[in-house]
Design a protein around this motif. Structure first.
Motif, PDB file in Angstrom:
ATOM      1  N   ARG A 234      71.178  54.426  49.545  1.00 15.06           N
ATOM      2  CA  ARG A 234      72.085  54.611  48.399  1.00 15.06           C
ATOM      3  C   ARG A 234      73.430  55.079  48.949  1.00 15.06           C
ATOM      4  O   ARG A 234      73.589  56.236  49.354  1.00 15.06           O
ATOM      5  CB  ARG A 234      71.538  55.632  47.403  1.00 15.06           C
ATOM      6  CG  ARG A 234      72.500  55.830  46.217  1.00 15.06           C
ATOM      7  CD  ARG A 234      71.915  56.680  45.128  1.00 15.06           C
ATOM      8  NE  ARG A 234      70.878  56.019  44.364  1.00 15.06           N
ATOM      9  CZ  ARG A 234      71.096  55.138  43.379  1.00 15.06           C
ATOM     10  NH1 ARG A 234      72.341  54.789  43.074  1.00 15.06           N
ATOM     11  NH2 ARG A 234      70.082  54.596  42.723  1.00 15.06           N
ATOM     12  N   GLU A 235      74.381  54.182  48.957  1.00 17.86           N
ATOM     13  CA  GLU A 235      75.703  54.499  49.484  1.00 17.86           C
ATOM     14  C   GLU A 235      76.664  53.368  49.155  1.00 17.86           C
ATOM     15  O   GLU A 235      76.241  52.218  48.972  1.00 17.86           O
ATOM     16  CB  GLU A 235      75.635  54.689  51.004  1.00 17.86           C
ATOM     17  CG  GLU A 235      76.914  55.195  51.653  1.00 17.86           C
ATOM     18  CD  GLU A 235      77.391  56.510  51.059  1.00 17.86           C
ATOM     19  OE1 GLU A 235      78.100  56.432  50.017  1.00 17.86           O
ATOM     20  OE2 GLU A 235      77.074  57.568  51.611  1.00 17.86           O
ATOM     21  N   HIS A 236      77.959  53.689  49.063  1.00 14.29           N
ATOM     22  CA  HIS A 236      78.957  52.629  48.953  1.00 14.29           C
ATOM     23  C   HIS A 236      78.947  51.857  50.268  1.00 14.29           C
ATOM     24  O   HIS A 236      78.842  52.440  51.347  1.00 14.29           O
ATOM     25  CB  HIS A 236      80.339  53.220  48.687  1.00 14.29           C
ATOM     26  CG  HIS A 236      80.436  53.959  47.382  1.00 14.29           C
ATOM     27  ND1 HIS A 236      80.296  53.328  46.173  1.00 14.29           N
ATOM     28  CD2 HIS A 236      80.644  55.278  47.099  1.00 14.29           C
ATOM     29  CE1 HIS A 236      80.420  54.219  45.192  1.00 14.29           C
ATOM     30  NE2 HIS A 236      80.628  55.406  45.729  1.00 14.29           N
ATOM     31  N   ALA A 237      79.061  50.543  50.188  1.00 16.30           N
ATOM     32  CA  ALA A 237      78.934  49.714  51.385  1.00 16.30           C
ATOM     33  C   ALA A 237      79.939  50.109  52.459  1.00 16.30           C
ATOM     34  O   ALA A 237      79.599  50.193  53.646  1.00 16.30           O
ATOM     35  CB  ALA A 237      79.113  48.243  51.015  1.00 16.30           C
TER      36      ALA A 237
ATOM     37  N   LEU B  77      69.118  46.927  52.527  1.00 22.66           N
ATOM     38  CA  LEU B  77      69.414  46.826  51.101  1.00 22.66           C
ATOM     39  C   LEU B  77      70.234  48.040  50.686  1.00 22.66           C
ATOM     40  O   LEU B  77      69.789  49.171  50.852  1.00 22.66           O
ATOM     41  CB  LEU B  77      68.118  46.756  50.287  1.00 22.66           C
ATOM     42  CG  LEU B  77      67.165  45.595  50.626  1.00 22.66           C
ATOM     43  CD1 LEU B  77      65.870  45.732  49.849  1.00 22.66           C
ATOM     44  CD2 LEU B  77      67.826  44.260  50.328  1.00 22.66           C
ATOM     45  N   ILE B  78      71.433  47.808  50.170  1.00 22.73           N
ATOM     46  CA  ILE B  78      72.343  48.895  49.804  1.00 22.73           C
ATOM     47  C   ILE B  78      72.393  49.060  48.289  1.00 22.73           C
ATOM     48  O   ILE B  78      72.693  48.108  47.560  1.00 22.73           O
ATOM     49  CB  ILE B  78      73.749  48.638  50.365  1.00 22.73           C
ATOM     50  CG1 ILE B  78      73.699  48.602  51.898  1.00 22.73           C
ATOM     51  CG2 ILE B  78      74.730  49.717  49.884  1.00 22.73           C
ATOM     52  CD1 ILE B  78      75.031  48.308  52.552  1.00 22.73           C
TER      53      ILE B  78
ATOM     54  N   SER C 149      72.365  47.101  41.100  1.00 23.35           N
ATOM     55  CA  SER C 149      71.801  46.749  42.403  1.00 23.35           C
ATOM     56  C   SER C 149      70.497  47.507  42.640  1.00 23.35           C
ATOM     57  O   SER C 149      69.560  46.973  43.232  1.00 23.35           O
ATOM     58  CB  SER C 149      72.804  47.041  43.523  1.00 23.35           C
ATOM     59  OG  SER C 149      73.049  48.435  43.655  1.00 23.35           O
ATOM     60  N   GLY C 150      70.424  48.740  42.154  1.00 23.27           N
ATOM     61  CA  GLY C 150      69.188  49.502  42.283  1.00 23.27           C
ATOM     62  C   GLY C 150      68.034  48.839  41.548  1.00 23.27           C
ATOM     63  O   GLY C 150      66.913  48.758  42.063  1.00 23.27           O
ATOM     64  N   GLU C 151      68.306  48.349  40.345  1.00 23.44           N
ATOM     65  CA  GLU C 151      67.265  47.668  39.569  1.00 23.44           C
ATOM     66  C   GLU C 151      66.809  46.392  40.256  1.00 23.44           C
ATOM     67  O   GLU C 151      65.612  46.083  40.303  1.00 23.44           O
ATOM     68  CB  GLU C 151      67.789  47.364  38.162  1.00 23.44           C
ATOM     69  CG  GLU C 151      68.025  48.609  37.320  1.00 23.44           C
ATOM     70  CD  GLU C 151      68.708  48.293  35.999  1.00 23.44           C
ATOM     71  OE1 GLU C 151      68.990  47.091  35.757  1.00 23.44           O
ATOM     72  OE2 GLU C 151      68.958  49.226  35.218  1.00 23.44           O
TER      73      GLU C 151
ATOM     74  N   PRO D 155      66.577  57.037  40.541  1.00 20.28           N
ATOM     75  CA  PRO D 155      65.715  56.082  39.820  1.00 20.28           C
ATOM     76  C   PRO D 155      65.027  55.081  40.737  1.00 20.28           C
ATOM     77  O   PRO D 155      63.916  54.640  40.447  1.00 20.28           O
ATOM     78  CB  PRO D 155      66.683  55.392  38.852  1.00 20.28           C
ATOM     79  CG  PRO D 155      68.049  55.676  39.378  1.00 20.28           C
ATOM     80  CD  PRO D 155      67.962  57.001  40.055  1.00 20.28           C
ATOM     81  N   VAL D 156      65.668  54.722  41.847  1.00 24.04           N
ATOM     82  CA  VAL D 156      65.037  53.805  42.797  1.00 24.04           C
ATOM     83  C   VAL D 156      63.827  54.481  43.437  1.00 24.04           C
ATOM     84  O   VAL D 156      62.731  53.913  43.496  1.00 24.04           O
ATOM     85  CB  VAL D 156      66.041  53.357  43.880  1.00 24.04           C
ATOM     86  CG1 VAL D 156      65.328  52.595  44.995  1.00 24.04           C
ATOM     87  CG2 VAL D 156      67.135  52.495  43.268  1.00 24.04           C
ATOM     88  N   ALA D 157      64.011  55.709  43.916  1.00 26.22           N
ATOM     89  CA  ALA D 157      62.917  56.444  44.548  1.00 26.22           C
ATOM     90  C   ALA D 157      61.800  56.739  43.547  1.00 26.22           C
ATOM     91  O   ALA D 157      60.612  56.639  43.884  1.00 26.22           O
ATOM     92  CB  ALA D 157      63.441  57.743  45.153  1.00 26.22           C
ATOM     93  N   VAL D 158      62.169  57.092  42.319  1.00 25.37           N
ATOM     94  CA  VAL D 158      61.166  57.409  41.301  1.00 25.37           C
ATOM     95  C   VAL D 158      60.305  56.185  40.997  1.00 25.37           C
ATOM     96  O   VAL D 158      59.071  56.260  40.942  1.00 25.37           O
ATOM     97  CB  VAL D 158      61.845  57.923  40.018  1.00 25.37           C
ATOM     98  CG1 VAL D 158      60.832  58.012  38.877  1.00 25.37           C
ATOM     99  CG2 VAL D 158      62.482  59.284  40.260  1.00 25.37           C
TER     100      VAL D 158
END
Length: 339
Positions: A75-78, A108-109, A115-117, A141-144
């Motif tokens: 999870r970060e700005h590219a 995967l960023i 993008s997370g979804e 939410p990605v980790a959850v």
């Protein structure tokens, strides 16, 4: 002989016919699921060359329900990811280890909710065998979503709230405490802190180290929180601290980038570094030696973190019980001119 151009691609039935064996034997040989005699194996290899058969690895992976692929999710700005040497070293360490084990790593960023979804859908859709999660936020939410599934995971920074996902991290608390103590030993009495963004778990850990080292001298009014991990955020936090406490004589920043952002503000306020104010960072990034003066900081072994995350995930894929494992990798203070 190879089939003439324009005809259908050869199949394992063609291989079986050329080898003089059954379709099932060829399938067992290609998928390594059970024993095939050396003589049959040699005949099948010769038949593969004769008919020009190319194994369909995608179809084989679906049969085995394995993809031999791992997602490295950040999870970060590219632009910040590619500029952050610790994230890139972590990725290099993980990729080297996974590649040696026969796995392909995909980067995967996560830089937006959308993008997370998409990434969650991709991983839960079975396109990878497991995932390495890096720089996840509190209640990310990605980790959850991923931790609620059966997908094998490992994460950097502190453990996820599920209590099962293994994790690997540099010793943020001890590193922050060590460099804060070292700064205080130079005679600084009014030491302030620029905390990292509130959403990042690492910020709380490095703050805990600062509080520990300050002891009874800890003053909450000398602490401010940066909005993000950027130079601009470090400058804004430094300006706020100087407005609040113009007599401060030390600054502990949660990252080198935040510390680098603080330096021009101190110069503009006619505060000399290190004569008037000692400044330290964390990470030993390229910023640490590009600033004037060079930054005192904490060096972490991000490559080793990536290697251990990959090793733990490979162990999980091999059936090892790694639930709840949390490993801490030591770091060291690098003392330079800024303090």
């Amino acid at each position: 002989m190879n089939p003439p151009r324009g005809t259908r691609p050869p199949t394992i039935k063609d291989v079986a016919a050329a080898a003089g064996t059954s379709h099932a034997t060829v399938s067992r040989y290609l998928n390594k699921r059970s024993y095939v005699s050396a003589a049959s194996g040699q005949a099948i290899e010769a038949a593969i060359r004769e008919v020009g058969y190319v194994p369909n690895r995608t179809a084989r992976s679906l049969v085995r329900r394995q993809t031999q692929a791992i997602a490295f999710v950040v999870r970060e700005h590219a632009d910040l990811f590619f500029a952050d040497p610790n994230l890139s070293r972590m990725a290099i360490g993980a990729n080297t280890t996974l590649s040696a084990a026969g796995y392909q790593m995909f980067m995967l960023i996560v830089d937006t909710d959308e993008s997370g979804e998409r990434i969650v859908d991709l991983i839960l859709g079975g396109f990878v065998d497991g995932a390495v999660l890096v720089a996840m936020q509190h209640d990310d939410p990605v980790a959850v979503a991923l931790s609620a599934s059966a997908t094998p995971l490992v994460t950097a920074s502190r453990p996820l709230g599920d209590g099962r996902t293994p994790s690997v991290d540099t010793d943020n608390v001890a590193g922050s405490a060590a460099i804060t103590r070292r700064l205080r030993q130079t005679g600084r009495e009014r030491v302030a802190e620029i905390r990292g963004p509130a959403a990042a778990p690492v910020s709380a850990l490095r703050h805990a180290g600062f509080v520990q080292a300050m002891g009874e001298a800890y003053d909450e009014s000398l602490v401010t929180t940066a909005a993000e991990w950027t130079l601009a955020a470090g400058s804004a936090a430094m300006a706020e601290l100087l407005d609040r406490a113009p007599d401060l004589d030390g600054v502990v920043a949660a990252s080198d980038l935040l510390a680098a952002g603080a330096l021009p503000v101190l110069r503009a306020r006619h505060r000399r570094v290190p004569e008037d104010v000692g400044v330290v960072g964390f990470d030993d990034s390229p910023w640490a030696i590009q600033t004037q003066p060079a930054l005192s900081t904490v060096r972490q072994d991000a490559t080793a973190t990536g290697v251990r995350m990959a090793e733990i995930l490979l162990g999980r894929l091999a059936g090892e019980d790694v639930a709840g494992r949390h490993e801490i990798i030591p770091n060291q203070v690098i003392w330079r001119e800024s303090a």
